[in-house]
Scaffold this motif. Sequence first.
Motif, short mmCIF file in Angstrom:
data_model
loop_
_atom_site.label_atom_id
_atom_site.label_comp_id
_atom_site.label_asym_id
_atom_site.label_seq_id
_atom_site.Cartn_x
_atom_site.Cartn_y
_atom_site.Cartn_z
N ARG A 105 0.83 -1.22 0.00
CA ARG A 105 0.00 0.00 0.00
C ARG A 105 0.86 1.25 0.00
O ARG A 105 0.57 2.22 -0.71
CB ARG A 105 -0.89 0.04 1.25
N ARG A 106 1.91 1.26 0.82
CA ARG A 106 2.77 2.45 0.93
C ARG A 106 3.52 2.76 -0.36
O ARG A 106 3.93 3.89 -0.57
CB ARG A 106 3.76 2.28 2.08
N ASN A 107 3.68 1.76 -1.22
CA ASN A 107 4.35 1.98 -2.50
C ASN A 107 3.41 2.46 -3.59
O ASN A 107 3.85 2.72 -4.70
CB ASN A 107 5.06 0.70 -2.95
N GLN A 108 2.12 2.56 -3.29
CA GLN A 108 1.14 3.05 -4.26
C GLN A 108 1.04 4.57 -4.16
O GLN A 108 1.14 5.13 -3.07
CB GLN A 108 -0.23 2.41 -4.03
N ALA B 95 -8.88 -2.45 2.38
CA ALA B 95 -9.88 -3.13 1.55
C ALA B 95 -9.57 -2.94 0.07
O ALA B 95 -9.61 -3.89 -0.72
CB ALA B 95 -11.28 -2.61 1.88
N GLU B 96 -9.24 -1.73 -0.32
CA GLU B 96 -8.90 -1.44 -1.71
C GLU B 96 -7.60 -2.14 -2.10
O GLU B 96 -7.45 -2.63 -3.22
CB GLU B 96 -8.79 0.06 -1.94
N ALA B 97 -6.66 -2.20 -1.17
CA ALA B 97 -5.38 -2.86 -1.44
C ALA B 97 -5.56 -4.36 -1.65
O ALA B 97 -4.76 -4.98 -2.34
CB ALA B 97 -4.40 -2.61 -0.29
N ILE B 98 -6.59 -4.94 -1.10
CA ILE B 98 -6.89 -6.35 -1.34
C ILE B 98 -7.62 -6.50 -2.67
O ILE B 98 -7.35 -7.39 -3.46
CB ILE B 98 -7.73 -6.95 -0.18
N ARG B 99 -8.55 -5.58 -2.94
CA ARG B 99 -9.34 -5.64 -4.18
C ARG B 99 -8.50 -5.54 -5.44
O ARG B 99 -8.71 -6.25 -6.41
CB ARG B 99 -10.39 -4.53 -4.20
N ARG B 100 -7.54 -4.61 -5.45
CA ARG B 100 -6.75 -4.36 -6.67
C ARG B 100 -6.04 -5.60 -7.19
O ARG B 100 -6.18 -5.94 -8.37
CB ARG B 100 -5.77 -3.22 -6.44
N PRO B 101 -5.25 -6.29 -6.39
CA PRO B 101 -4.59 -7.50 -6.92
C PRO B 101 -5.59 -8.60 -7.30
O PRO B 101 -5.35 -9.35 -8.25
CB PRO B 101 -3.68 -7.96 -5.78
N VAL B 102 -6.69 -8.68 -6.58
CA VAL B 102 -7.70 -9.69 -6.93
C VAL B 102 -8.26 -9.39 -8.32
O VAL B 102 -8.39 -10.28 -9.16
CB VAL B 102 -8.83 -9.74 -5.87
#
Length: 60
Positions: free
Chosen positions: A35-38, A45-52
């Motif tokens: 997340r910190r590298n984005q 929640a969004e950090a889980i959604r994106r790779p999925v």
Amino acid sequence: MAARIAGPAIAQTSSHPYRRLLWHPAAWGRLDDWRRNQADLPGRAEAIRRPVEIGLKAKV
């Protein structure tokens, strides 16, 4: 005795009416590092959604 069906570990917190996924602390750490590298610092929640979503769009 009925057999228990294995599923994801969940917890109900008294302060939150929803259920949350329990992960190993190291997994949360890796997610937070990503997340910190984005550029926009997405929430967990969004950090889980994106790779999925990326995984679901991948052609096998």
